[in-house]
Write a protein that holds these residues in place. Structure first.
Motif, PDB file in Angstrom:
ATOM      1  N   ASP A   1      -6.649  10.278   4.035  1.00  0.00           N
ATOM      2  CA  ASP A   1      -6.755   9.755   5.392  1.00  0.00           C
ATOM      3  C   ASP A   1      -5.715   8.691   5.710  1.00  0.00           C
ATOM      4  O   ASP A   1      -5.453   8.413   6.883  1.00  0.00           O
ATOM      5  CB  ASP A   1      -8.153   9.163   5.600  1.00  0.00           C
ATOM      6  N   ILE A   2      -5.099   8.091   4.683  1.00  0.00           N
ATOM      7  CA  ILE A   2      -4.123   7.035   4.961  1.00  0.00           C
ATOM      8  C   ILE A   2      -2.689   7.532   4.816  1.00  0.00           C
ATOM      9  O   ILE A   2      -1.750   6.752   5.010  1.00  0.00           O
ATOM     10  CB  ILE A   2      -4.347   5.803   4.057  1.00  0.00           C
ATOM     11  N   ASP A   3      -2.506   8.803   4.487  1.00  0.00           N
ATOM     12  CA  ASP A   3      -1.138   9.304   4.303  1.00  0.00           C
ATOM     13  C   ASP A   3      -0.266   9.022   5.520  1.00  0.00           C
ATOM     14  O   ASP A   3       0.876   8.596   5.392  1.00  0.00           O
ATOM     15  CB  ASP A   3      -1.141  10.807   4.022  1.00  0.00           C
ATOM     16  N   VAL A   4      -0.784   9.273   6.704  1.00  0.00           N
ATOM     17  CA  VAL A   4       0.031   9.116   7.906  1.00  0.00           C
ATOM     18  C   VAL A   4       0.365   7.650   8.170  1.00  0.00           C
ATOM     19  O   VAL A   4       1.431   7.324   8.699  1.00  0.00           O
ATOM     20  CB  VAL A   4      -0.672   9.746   9.125  1.00  0.00           C
ATOM     21  N   LEU A   5      -0.522   6.727   7.781  1.00  0.00           N
ATOM     22  CA  LEU A   5      -0.258   5.304   7.990  1.00  0.00           C
ATOM     23  C   LEU A   5       0.943   4.830   7.189  1.00  0.00           C
ATOM     24  O   LEU A   5       1.686   3.939   7.612  1.00  0.00           O
ATOM     25  CB  LEU A   5      -1.475   4.465   7.586  1.00  0.00           C
TER      26      LEU A   5
ATOM     27  N   ALA B   1       0.827  -1.206   0.000  1.00  0.00           N
ATOM     28  CA  ALA B   1       0.000   0.000   0.000  1.00  0.00           C
ATOM     29  C   ALA B   1       0.865   1.262   0.000  1.00  0.00           C
ATOM     30  O   ALA B   1       0.466   2.295  -0.556  1.00  0.00           O
ATOM     31  CB  ALA B   1      -0.940  -0.006   1.203  1.00  0.00           C
ATOM     32  N   HIS B   2       2.042   1.188   0.597  1.00  0.00           N
ATOM     33  CA  HIS B   2       2.930   2.360   0.635  1.00  0.00           C
ATOM     34  C   HIS B   2       3.337   2.790  -0.762  1.00  0.00           C
ATOM     35  O   HIS B   2       3.364   3.998  -1.064  1.00  0.00           O
ATOM     36  CB  HIS B   2       4.163   2.037   1.479  1.00  0.00           C
TER      37      HIS B   2
ATOM     38  N   ASP C   1      -6.975  -2.849  -4.514  1.00  0.00           N
ATOM     39  CA  ASP C   1      -7.976  -1.995  -5.149  1.00  0.00           C
ATOM     40  C   ASP C   1      -7.548  -0.528  -5.120  1.00  0.00           C
ATOM     41  O   ASP C   1      -7.736   0.211  -6.099  1.00  0.00           O
ATOM     42  CB  ASP C   1      -9.326  -2.166  -4.455  1.00  0.00           C
ATOM     43  N   TYR C   2      -6.970  -0.090  -4.006  1.00  0.00           N
ATOM     44  CA  TYR C   2      -6.491   1.290  -3.899  1.00  0.00           C
ATOM     45  C   TYR C   2      -5.392   1.551  -4.919  1.00  0.00           C
ATOM     46  O   TYR C   2      -5.407   2.560  -5.642  1.00  0.00           O
ATOM     47  CB  TYR C   2      -5.990   1.544  -2.483  1.00  0.00           C
ATOM     48  N   ASN C   3      -4.428   0.642  -5.015  1.00  0.00           N
ATOM     49  CA  ASN C   3      -3.337   0.820  -5.970  1.00  0.00           C
ATOM     50  C   ASN C   3      -3.854   0.880  -7.407  1.00  0.00           C
ATOM     51  O   ASN C   3      -3.332   1.640  -8.236  1.00  0.00           O
ATOM     52  CB  ASN C   3      -2.319  -0.311  -5.828  1.00  0.00           C
TER      53      ASN C   3
END
Length: 466
Positions: free
Chosen positions: A90-94, A67-68, A118-120
């Motif tokens: 919202d996931i930037d910090v993760l 995901a990174h 799916d995000y990628n």
């Protein structure tokens, strides 16, 4: 992670038209290749539980890496380069590597493997749409020469190599294809010299005009070195076995004070993943498979301190970073510095062991077609090579496009490694590329070659090397 910094001098912009279209075609192909590789190392290799697990506190869960790379791509190619709307702010910090140490990432509310896939895919669709409209001659710093796309392509391949290190640390059945393939044949010419001479004089270190180069490879500058000798090939398993057999791990004469402190505290007496068998010989564990130790391959999974001690035992030393780069790319016949040891052509299978083709180093002395002008072999591929140099910026360094890629590591406890490994993709290494890590690290695919001062009557000025 994406705090822009002032823009240093960049390479000339690539004109649009036919040249721009060729660049777009290559970028799309390289983006696809990187993603296929990431998927093969994660979703196609392991089940959900293993992707979510942390196989070593030194490494992230593999699903974090997956995901990174998508989040990094979104931030740079969707938002920064194309000015597009954020998909998942919202996931930037993760997925910020500086906010979350590796050992703590397993406890974060990470995307599941399916959610990451799916995000990628959504990010990549936006990227390819924006790529069709991108202009590489607009004067936009991130787009000049396709720089930001090259940065993202290399970033994914760098994480793919990190994923391979995680696979090496992972316990369990082998899952990567190619592990049982026959080993590569030894190099045909066993009469090669043990060392080659690099004559005294100046050379151009670094680059100003490579559109794939990171900020720490810039700017190009002249370095004048005394003459020195450097090993033709990296130190082999057989040579390191001699060091072990001679009591090298137990003799403080060969170790620096910090190295001996590491050796005594860690208790290590062999490279990582080596196993002594019941008959007194040696095996190694490679990607979940235990096999006889191949004597002709470059030793890997050694830390800086082990490399330093072996070199001193051999009556030599580790090369400085400048010595390594001069040996790898300086052509004394023309005075030019090549992009790769063999020239400016992109790496081909005949040149170097790169891109995960073999899942292991090739025998030392292989790939004569990839020889450097001085005669050194395998300076790209097989194993990352430790140098004696601390990681810092070159004279005139300017961070671009964010300080956290290079600058925040300057002056810390990091040694420079050069040359890439068998796990490094060809787009993510060149003779100017600089890697760095803590001197105790052994999970990386690291080895070394030795150097020494030239004799007084050869190569011009007496060697000093430091």
């Amino acid at each position: 992670m994406t705090r822009p910094t002032p823009e240093p001098a960049r390479p000339p912009a690539v004109a649009d038209g036919a040249a721009g279209e060729r660049l777009r075609t290559r970028i799309a192909a390289e983006l696809d290749h990187g993603r296929r590789r990431s998927v093969a190392l994660t979703l196609e290799a392991l089940d959900e539980d293993e992707l979510l697990a942390q196989h070593s506190p030194l490494m992230s869960p593999l699903v974090w890496d997956l995901a990174h790379v998508g989040n990094y791509e979104e931030q740079w190619l969707v938002r920064a380069a194309a000015g597009g709307e954020a998909l998942r702010p919202d996931i930037d910090v993760l997925y910020d590597a500086f906010e979350n140490p590796r050992a703590e990432r397993v406890s974060l509310p990470l995307l599941t493997p399916r959610e990451a896939r799916d995000y990628n895919a959504r990010v990549r669709a936006r990227v390819l749409d924006a790529l069709e409209r991108a202009r590489f001659d607009s004067g936009a710093p991130l787009l000049d020469g396709g720089f930001v796309y090259h940065m993202v392509i290399q970033h994914e391949h760098q994480h793919d190599e990190t994923m391979l290190a995680t696979h090496q640390l992972r316990r369990g059945r082998p899952v990567l294809p190619g592990l049982t393939a026959p080993p590569p044949r030894p190099a045909p010419d066993t009469r090669r010299p043990a060392e080659v001479l690099v004559e005294a004089g100046p050379f151009t270190m670094g680059t100003d005009d490579d559109p794939w180069a990171y900020d720490n490879e810039r700017p190009a500058h002249t370095v004048d070195l005394p003459a020195f000798r450097i090993d033709t090939a990296a130190v082999t398993n057989a040579a390191h076995l001699d060091f072990i057999a001679d009591g090298g791990y137990d003799d403080p004469r060969w170790w620096s004070p910090r190295g001996w402190e590491w050796r005594t505290r860690s208790g290590k007496r062999a490279p990582a993943f080596w196993i002594r068998d019941t008959g007194g010989g040696w095996l190694r564990r490679r990607m979940g498979r235990v096999e006889p130790l191949p004597p002709e391959e470059p030793v890997q999974h050694v830390c800086y301190y082990e490399a330093e001690a072996h070199a001193r035992w051999a009556g030599k030393r580790l090369p400085t970073e400048a010595e390594w780069e001069k040996a790898a790319r300086h052509d004394p016949a023309t005075g030019a510095s090549r992009r790769h040891p063999w020239g400016d052509a992109d790496p081909a299978p005949r040149h170097a062991n790169l891109g995960q083709r073999l899942l292991r180093p090739a025998p030392a002395g292989a790939f004569p077609d990839g020889a450097a002008p001085c005669g050194a072999l395998q300076m790209l591929g097989d194993v990352w090579e430790w140098t004696a140099t601390d990681f810092t910026g070159y004279p005139g360094f300017a961070a671009f496009p964010y300080r956290e890629y290079s600058e925040v590591f300057f002056g810390g406890d990091y040694k420079v490694l050069r040359g890439g490994s068998w796990a490094t993709h060809p787009t993510a290494v060149r003779a100017t590329f600089r890697n760095w890590d803590h001197p105790i690290r052994r999970q990386i695919f690291s080895g070394f070659r030795c150097a020494r001062d030239a004799d007084p009557d050869e190569g011009g000025r007496r060697g000093g090397g430091r």
